[in-house]
Design an enzyme around this catalytic site. Sequence first.
Site, PDB file in Angstrom:
ATOM      1  CB  CYS A  85      -0.993  -0.046   1.165  1.00 35.52           C
ATOM      2  SG  CYS A  85      -2.373   1.112   0.974  1.00 35.52           S
ATOM      3  CG  HIS A 202      -3.399  -3.561   3.352  1.00 38.68           C
ATOM      4  ND1 HIS A 202      -2.415  -2.956   4.109  1.00 38.68           N
ATOM      5  CD2 HIS A 202      -4.076  -2.566   2.737  1.00 38.68           C
ATOM      6  CE1 HIS A 202      -2.489  -1.645   3.956  1.00 38.68           C
ATOM      7  NE2 HIS A 202      -3.483  -1.380   3.135  1.00 38.68           N
ATOM      8  CD  GLU A 204      -0.721  -5.461   5.877  1.00 34.53           C
ATOM      9  OE1 GLU A 204      -1.138  -4.292   5.974  1.00 34.53           O
ATOM     10  OE2 GLU A 204      -0.455  -5.983   4.773  1.00 34.53           O
TER      11      GLU A 204
END
Length: 229
Positions: A85, A202, A204
């Site tokens: 990002c 994302h 994560e």
Amino acid sequence: MTVAVVQFGGSNCDRDGVRALEHLGIDAERVWHEDGLPADVEGILLPGGFSYGDYLRAGAMAARAPVMREVRAAADEGVPVLGVCNGAQIGCESSLTPGAFTTNESARFQCEHVHCRVERADTPWTAAYEEGEVLRLPIAHAEGRFEISEDRYAQLEANDRILFRYCDADGNVTDEANPNGSTGNVAGLLGERESVAVLMPHPERATLPDLGLTDGAGVLYGFDPSLRS
């Protein structure tokens, strides 16, 4: 394997990154950008957020921070580097990868789940997947539209440097499945070395089972492929 998660003023996904990596068995530590990289760094994560409030352009100021000279030097030596990002924006702004991320076609901040198709399954960041596999990942950005000139985009394709494309749930790459207007529906790409990658979604946030999605875990295993089952 110790991954340095570089924190800039305005980063807000650094703790998320550390927690996701540690969940996978990968040691990680937050590193304040002014302190520089640890001497024994074995991996680098540039996390999401709004470094320097996205002043000028998203990632532009962070890309000029002294620590990025160290990041580029480490990348040249083969240290795995992943930008997510805002980290992807920083990666492009610092020439770790080509192109740029600009204002979404919708001209608004978008926070939603999207589908991404794995374009290559023979890189450290995608070896946990099958080519053509469809992942469901979250996005949260206002400047996520990947832009690049036609000739450089053709080079990306010719050199197989596109990792992920936005697609629908069935893997079809369409305009309707493109959340931000990115050139070629590009959601993630490689640097000159396959050990360097950036992506706008994302991973994560799609690694911890408690969050309901685990499709992103395979990307983070790129830091330590030996842990991949």
